[in-house]
Structure formats: C-alpha cells, structure tokens
Motif scaffolding. Structure first.
Motif, PDB file in Angstrom:
ATOM      1  N   TRP A 131       0.817  -1.208   0.000  1.00 39.87           N
ATOM      2  CA  TRP A 131       0.000   0.000   0.000  1.00 39.87           C
ATOM      3  C   TRP A 131       0.851   1.257   0.000  1.00 39.87           C
ATOM      4  O   TRP A 131       0.521   2.239  -0.655  1.00 39.87           O
ATOM      5  CB  TRP A 131      -0.962  -0.001   1.188  1.00 39.87           C
ATOM      6  CG  TRP A 131      -0.265   0.204   2.509  1.00 39.87           C
ATOM      7  CD1 TRP A 131       0.218  -0.761   3.330  1.00 39.87           C
ATOM      8  CD2 TRP A 131       0.050   1.455   3.118  1.00 39.87           C
ATOM      9  NE1 TRP A 131       0.805  -0.201   4.428  1.00 39.87           N
ATOM     10  CE2 TRP A 131       0.725   1.172   4.321  1.00 39.87           C
ATOM     11  CE3 TRP A 131      -0.165   2.781   2.767  1.00 39.87           C
ATOM     12  CZ2 TRP A 131       1.185   2.169   5.166  1.00 39.87           C
ATOM     13  CZ3 TRP A 131       0.291   3.785   3.616  1.00 39.87           C
ATOM     14  CH2 TRP A 131       0.956   3.461   4.802  1.00 39.87           C
ATOM     15  N   ASN A 132       1.980   1.223   0.715  1.00 41.55           N
ATOM     16  CA  ASN A 132       2.822   2.416   0.785  1.00 41.55           C
ATOM     17  C   ASN A 132       3.504   2.700  -0.554  1.00 41.55           C
ATOM     18  O   ASN A 132       3.738   3.850  -0.900  1.00 41.55           O
ATOM     19  CB  ASN A 132       3.831   2.322   1.927  1.00 41.55           C
ATOM     20  CG  ASN A 132       4.704   1.091   1.848  1.00 41.55           C
ATOM     21  OD1 ASN A 132       4.253   0.008   1.480  1.00 41.55           O
ATOM     22  ND2 ASN A 132       5.963   1.243   2.223  1.00 41.55           N
ATOM     23  N   HIS A 133       3.811   1.643  -1.314  1.00 38.33           N
ATOM     24  CA  HIS A 133       4.374   1.836  -2.652  1.00 38.33           C
ATOM     25  C   HIS A 133       3.341   2.502  -3.553  1.00 38.33           C
ATOM     26  O   HIS A 133       3.646   3.435  -4.300  1.00 38.33           O
ATOM     27  CB  HIS A 133       4.804   0.502  -3.265  1.00 38.33           C
ATOM     28  CG  HIS A 133       5.805  -0.220  -2.443  1.00 38.33           C
ATOM     29  ND1 HIS A 133       5.699  -1.570  -2.167  1.00 38.33           N
ATOM     30  CD2 HIS A 133       6.930   0.201  -1.818  1.00 38.33           C
ATOM     31  CE1 HIS A 133       6.707  -1.937  -1.419  1.00 38.33           C
ATOM     32  NE2 HIS A 133       7.472  -0.887  -1.183  1.00 38.33           N
ATOM     33  N   MET A 134       2.098   2.003  -3.474  1.00 37.71           N
ATOM     34  CA  MET A 134       1.033   2.572  -4.293  1.00 37.71           C
ATOM     35  C   MET A 134       0.765   4.025  -3.909  1.00 37.71           C
ATOM     36  O   MET A 134       0.547   4.869  -4.784  1.00 37.71           O
ATOM     37  CB  MET A 134      -0.248   1.740  -4.153  1.00 37.71           C
ATOM     38  CG  MET A 134      -0.085   0.330  -4.675  1.00 37.71           C
ATOM     39  SD  MET A 134       0.541   0.343  -6.354  1.00 37.71           S
ATOM     40  CE  MET A 134      -0.589  -0.754  -7.112  1.00 37.71           C
ATOM     41  N   LEU A 135       0.813   4.331  -2.624  1.00 36.42           N
ATOM     42  CA  LEU A 135       0.631   5.704  -2.182  1.00 36.42           C
ATOM     43  C   LEU A 135       1.759   6.593  -2.710  1.00 36.42           C
ATOM     44  O   LEU A 135       1.515   7.712  -3.162  1.00 36.42           O
ATOM     45  CB  LEU A 135       0.557   5.780  -0.651  1.00 36.42           C
ATOM     46  CG  LEU A 135       0.381   7.179  -0.059  1.00 36.42           C
ATOM     47  CD1 LEU A 135      -0.886   7.839  -0.583  1.00 36.42           C
ATOM     48  CD2 LEU A 135       0.374   7.108   1.458  1.00 36.42           C
ATOM     49  N   ALA A 136       2.972   6.093  -2.665  1.00 36.26           N
ATOM     50  CA  ALA A 136       4.108   6.852  -3.193  1.00 36.26           C
ATOM     51  C   ALA A 136       3.931   7.127  -4.684  1.00 36.26           C
ATOM     52  O   ALA A 136       4.185   8.246  -5.158  1.00 36.26           O
ATOM     53  CB  ALA A 136       5.413   6.092  -2.946  1.00 36.26           C
ATOM     54  N   LEU A 172       1.094   7.314  -6.265  1.00 33.05           N
ATOM     55  CA  LEU A 172       0.013   8.276  -6.379  1.00 33.05           C
ATOM     56  C   LEU A 172       0.517   9.699  -6.117  1.00 33.05           C
ATOM     57  O   LEU A 172       0.142  10.639  -6.816  1.00 33.05           O
ATOM     58  CB  LEU A 172      -1.118   7.928  -5.405  1.00 33.05           C
ATOM     59  CG  LEU A 172      -2.305   8.879  -5.395  1.00 33.05           C
ATOM     60  CD1 LEU A 172      -3.019   8.875  -6.737  1.00 33.05           C
ATOM     61  CD2 LEU A 172      -3.263   8.514  -4.279  1.00 33.05           C
ATOM     62  N   LEU A 173       1.390   9.839  -5.138  1.00 32.83           N
ATOM     63  CA  LEU A 173       1.946  11.160  -4.841  1.00 32.83           C
ATOM     64  C   LEU A 173       2.808  11.670  -5.997  1.00 32.83           C
ATOM     65  O   LEU A 173       2.825  12.875  -6.282  1.00 32.83           O
ATOM     66  CB  LEU A 173       2.736  11.122  -3.537  1.00 32.83           C
ATOM     67  CG  LEU A 173       1.894  10.919  -2.273  1.00 32.83           C
ATOM     68  CD1 LEU A 173       2.780  10.733  -1.056  1.00 32.83           C
ATOM     69  CD2 LEU A 173       0.914  12.058  -2.077  1.00 32.83           C
ATOM     70  N   CYS A 206       0.487  12.935  -8.474  1.00 32.49           N
ATOM     71  CA  CYS A 206       0.033  14.254  -8.007  1.00 32.49           C
ATOM     72  C   CYS A 206       1.068  15.328  -8.355  1.00 32.49           C
ATOM     73  O   CYS A 206       0.706  16.449  -8.734  1.00 32.49           O
ATOM     74  CB  CYS A 206      -0.226  14.247  -6.506  1.00 32.49           C
ATOM     75  SG  CYS A 206      -1.701  13.322  -6.039  1.00 32.49           S
TER      76      CYS A 206
END
Length: 122
Positions: free
Chosen positions: A103-108, A110-111, A114
C-alpha cells in the motif's frame, strides 16, 4: 503529435533503462551471468542503456517547448520520473515475481502522479 511521440519515446527509453539497471540481477538469479566479472555486467548494462539514450534524447528534443514541443523542462523531467516509476513497477513485477507492491508503494506512486498534475497546472 510531438507530445504523443515524446511520451512513447519516454516509455520505450524507460523500459530499456529498467532492463539495464535491473536486468542483470535477473540474469544472475537465473544463473546465466552468475560467473560474469563486474566489468562484463557493466558492459552488458551499458549496451542496453545505449538503446535508452537513443529514445530519451529524441524524446527530450521533440517534447521541449524550446524546440517546438509542448512541455517545459520541468514538465519533461517530472513526466519522465512518473513514467519511470510506472515502467519499473510493471517490469519488476514481470521479471521479479516475488517482489510485491504494498500500500505504501502505491501511495508513493500516487503522490508522484500528483506531482505531475501540479507541474502541469498553470
């Protein structure tokens, strides 16, 4: 059209670069290059990286607004980094199937996307 050609060339260049940077690790795991000296691994990777440059340099020339392209220098760089992360994630999952994206890779990721959005804002 220059924008589309730029993106296609950036994707292609990043496939080659990912293979140059990490492909030798897969060859080592398979046993194909486990006995190669480091200089041979470097030469092998450099040969692949040459193909990356054959795509990256034209992508930047076509895409840069100083040459009639649609992107500023900052936009080109951020776009390239975003494409690099996406290509890496795909290639790593194909070549190294034991590696998982959390999940943290996917969040990174996504950022980073952004960041691309912010760079393209007026």
């Amino acid at each position: 059209m220059n924008g589309l050609y730029t993106i296609i060339l950036l994707i292609t260049s990043n496939v080659f670069m990912t293979l140059a940077w990490y492909g030798h690790l897969r060859l080592q795991q398979s046993g194909a290059s486990k006995d190669w000296p480091l200089i041979a691994v470097i030469a092998f990777s450099w040969g692949i990286a040459f193909m990356e440059y054959c795509c990256q340099v034209p992508a930047n020339r076509l895409g840069f607004n100083g040459n009639g392209g649609p992107f500023s220098l900052v936009q080109l760089k951020v776009l390239q980094e975003c494409i690099s992360i996406i290509v890496f994630a795909i290639v790593a999952n194909i070549m190294f199937q034991g590696q998982h994206l959390n999940w943290n890779h996917m969040l990174a990721f996504l950022l980073i996307i952004c960041a691309v959005y912010l760079v393209f804002m007026e």
